[in-house]
Design a protein around this motif. Sequence first.
Motif, PDB file in Angstrom:
ATOM      1  N   GLU A   1     -14.866  31.909  -7.107  1.00 59.33           N
ATOM      2  CA  GLU A   1     -14.589  32.657  -5.870  1.00 59.33           C
ATOM      3  C   GLU A   1     -13.754  31.810  -4.914  1.00 59.33           C
ATOM      4  N   LEU A   2     -14.109  30.535  -4.804  1.00 55.74           N
ATOM      5  CA  LEU A   2     -13.433  29.661  -3.855  1.00 55.74           C
ATOM      6  C   LEU A   2     -11.998  29.346  -4.258  1.00 55.74           C
ATOM      7  N   CYS A   3     -11.645  29.607  -5.496  1.00 52.92           N
ATOM      8  CA  CYS A   3     -10.251  29.435  -5.920  1.00 52.92           C
ATOM      9  C   CYS A   3      -9.336  30.402  -5.167  1.00 52.92           C
TER      10      CYS A   3
ATOM     11  N   ALA B   1     -24.436  18.656 -14.107  1.00 56.72           N
ATOM     12  CA  ALA B   1     -25.481  19.675 -14.233  1.00 56.72           C
ATOM     13  C   ALA B   1     -25.010  21.022 -13.696  1.00 56.72           C
ATOM     14  N   THR B   2     -23.915  21.022 -12.952  1.00 53.32           N
ATOM     15  CA  THR B   2     -23.363  22.260 -12.400  1.00 53.32           C
ATOM     16  C   THR B   2     -23.044  23.263 -13.500  1.00 53.32           C
ATOM     17  N   ILE B   3     -22.617  22.783 -14.664  1.00 53.94           N
ATOM     18  CA  ILE B   3     -22.215  23.714 -15.727  1.00 53.94           C
ATOM     19  C   ILE B   3     -23.382  24.539 -16.233  1.00 53.94           C
TER      20      ILE B   3
ATOM     21  N   ILE C   1     -20.823  28.001 -10.882  1.00 60.73           N
ATOM     22  CA  ILE C   1     -19.519  28.242 -11.494  1.00 60.73           C
ATOM     23  C   ILE C   1     -18.875  29.480 -10.882  1.00 60.73           C
ATOM     24  N   SER C   2     -19.663  30.528 -10.703  1.00 60.22           N
ATOM     25  CA  SER C   2     -19.145  31.757 -10.087  1.00 60.22           C
ATOM     26  C   SER C   2     -18.633  31.487  -8.678  1.00 60.22           C
TER      27      SER C   2
END
Length: 70
Positions: free
Chosen positions: A46-48, A33-35, A41-42
């Motif tokens: 950012e966490l990448c 459901a995250t998608i 997603i944003s």
Amino acid sequence: MEHNIIGTLVELTRRSNDDVKIAAVSALGDYKATIEQHLAISRLIELCKDPNKDVAISAIKALSKLSGYF
């Protein structure tokens, strides 16, 4: 209900404890459901760029899991 779960997980990614961040990121990656939530997603994107490489790697893995749902 799904919005509350995702919102809580996104908030947990803002904690200072990296273990909590990693667990929340992993849960977001496992929760399809995250998608539907652009905020999540944003936040994963950012966490990448997180200074802690373990957090960044977890975010990349979560995004790769979610890419299978598109």
